[in-house]
Write an enzyme that holds these catalytic residues in place. Structure first.
Site, PDB file in Angstrom:
ATOM      1  N   THR A 115       0.716  -1.226   0.037  1.00 27.42           N
ATOM      2  CA  THR A 115      -0.006  -0.105   0.101  1.00 27.42           C
ATOM      3  C   THR A 115       1.078   1.385   0.107  1.00 27.42           C
ATOM      4  O   THR A 115       0.636   2.251  -0.753  1.00 27.42           O
ATOM      5  CB  THR A 115      -0.936   0.137   1.301  1.00 27.42           C
ATOM      6  OG1 THR A 115      -1.862  -1.146   1.158  1.00 27.42           O
ATOM      7  CG2 THR A 115      -1.861   1.319   1.232  1.00 27.42           C
ATOM      8  N   GLU A 173      -6.589  -1.914  -1.231  1.00 15.83           N
ATOM      9  CA  GLU A 173      -7.162  -3.294  -0.938  1.00 15.83           C
ATOM     10  C   GLU A 173      -8.007  -2.922   0.350  1.00 15.83           C
ATOM     11  O   GLU A 173      -7.687  -2.604   1.229  1.00 15.83           O
ATOM     12  CB  GLU A 173      -6.366  -4.253  -0.691  1.00 15.83           C
ATOM     13  CG  GLU A 173      -6.765  -5.719  -0.306  1.00 15.83           C
ATOM     14  CD  GLU A 173      -5.755  -6.820  -0.152  1.00 15.83           C
ATOM     15  OE1 GLU A 173      -6.057  -7.853   0.072  1.00 15.83           O
ATOM     16  OE2 GLU A 173      -4.591  -6.535   0.120  1.00 15.83           O
ATOM     17  N   ASP A 228      -2.782  -1.723  -4.908  1.00 10.63           N
ATOM     18  CA  ASP A 228      -2.019  -2.474  -3.838  1.00 10.63           C
ATOM     19  C   ASP A 228      -2.425  -4.004  -3.873  1.00 10.63           C
ATOM     20  O   ASP A 228      -1.709  -4.500  -2.702  1.00 10.63           O
ATOM     21  CB  ASP A 228      -1.744  -1.800  -2.653  1.00 10.63           C
ATOM     22  CG  ASP A 228      -3.215  -1.745  -1.724  1.00 10.63           C
ATOM     23  OD1 ASP A 228      -4.318  -2.408  -2.599  1.00 10.63           O
ATOM     24  OD2 ASP A 228      -3.390  -1.606  -0.793  1.00 10.63           O
ATOM     25  N   GLU A 251      -3.824  -8.220  12.867  1.00  9.05           N
ATOM     26  CA  GLU A 251      -2.562  -8.879  12.415  1.00  9.05           C
ATOM     27  C   GLU A 251      -1.797  -9.365  13.512  1.00  9.05           C
ATOM     28  O   GLU A 251      -0.660  -9.885  13.279  1.00  9.05           O
ATOM     29  CB  GLU A 251      -1.732  -7.955  11.600  1.00  9.05           C
ATOM     30  CG  GLU A 251      -2.567  -7.810  10.158  1.00  9.05           C
ATOM     31  CD  GLU A 251      -1.733  -6.847   9.185  1.00  9.05           C
ATOM     32  OE1 GLU A 251      -2.063  -6.844   7.961  1.00  9.05           O
ATOM     33  OE2 GLU A 251      -0.584  -6.157   9.774  1.00  9.05           O
ATOM     34  N   ASP A 282      14.088  -0.104   1.106  1.00  9.87           N
ATOM     35  CA  ASP A 282      13.184   0.531   2.189  1.00  9.87           C
ATOM     36  C   ASP A 282      12.875   1.880   1.627  1.00  9.87           C
ATOM     37  O   ASP A 282      13.356   2.828   1.748  1.00  9.87           O
ATOM     38  CB  ASP A 282      13.788   0.838   3.391  1.00  9.87           C
ATOM     39  CG  ASP A 282      12.700   1.217   4.488  1.00  9.87           C
ATOM     40  OD1 ASP A 282      11.667   1.514   4.082  1.00  9.87           O
ATOM     41  OD2 ASP A 282      12.975   0.972   5.549  1.00  9.87           O
TER      42      ASP A 282
END
Length: 213
Positions: free
Chosen positions: A18, A35, A86, A147, A187
């Site tokens: 994302t 999403e 995404d 999560e 990153d």
């Protein structure tokens, strides 16, 4: 013939799909499709007991992603608006094969084929992969309650499944370019130079004429 860009960013949970999609959309001025995740009422239960809640979880994702794909086609692509998402709905089969019982998977596969048979396909896929340490660090960083109970074994299996699927995807869809990115090394959230590298790579594919801006 050149096609309007429809870019799907894919990879396992926590890899930064994302975040990267938002940055690509902002840079190229594309429509962003995110999403639906936390709205899934079964997801927290799924991570607590995968076997018990997998079918409900996957069916919710399938129906919602199907609706979003319809939105891509009718609201964006038909109006000549490039899209970066995404995820793409093909990911459903990665998860379904891993989590569903055989009898549920047979039913799910039939429904999947019916719903997705005439849906638009991405014409570029950006696949971000990373090791468990990186994935769990990024999951911890975004701090989603649903999560909290993801198990390392499940996440490793999922990552392996993604690798297998993307290898097969490149073999069966040679017309769709796949940009593979090492999430352990890049990153793109913390380092602008990593993001610039990715944007330049995406831009080079767009400029080849396979897709148009």
């Amino acid at each position: 013939m050149a096609q309007l860009p429809f870019i799907a960013v894919e990879g396992p949970i926590g890899v930064g799909k994302t975040s990267l999609s938002k940055k690509i959309a902002a840079h190229f001025k594309f429509q962003l499709l995110e999403e639906i995740v936390e709205e899934n009422p079964f997801l927290g239960k799924f991570y607590d007991n995968i076997e018990e809640w997998s079918f409900q979880t996957e069916m919710f994702f399938l129906c919602n992603r199907h609706k979003q794909l319809e939105d891509i086609e009718h609201k964006f692509l038909r109006e000549s608006k490039p899209v970066v998402a995404d995820y793409h709905i093909f990911k459903n089969m990665i998860f379904a094969k891993r989590t569903l019982k055989e009898e549920h998977f047979r039913k799910y596969s039939r429904i999947f084929d019916i719903l997705t048979g005439d849906m638009p396909r991405p014409n570029m896929v950006i696949y971000v992969h990373a090791g468990l340490d990186t994935l769990f660090e990024r999951i911890r960083r975004r701090n989603r309650d649903v999560e909290a109970n993801i198990q390392p074994e499940y996440l490793q299996q999922l990552s392996d499944d993604y690798e297998t699927f993307m290898d097969q995807f490149e073999e069966t869809h040679p017309d769709i370019p796949v940009i593979r990115l090492d999430g352990d090394r890049l990153d793109f959230i913390k380092h602008q130079r990593d993001l610039d590298y990715i944007l330049e790579k995406v831009g080079s594919y767009l400029s080849k004429g396979e897709v148009i801006k």
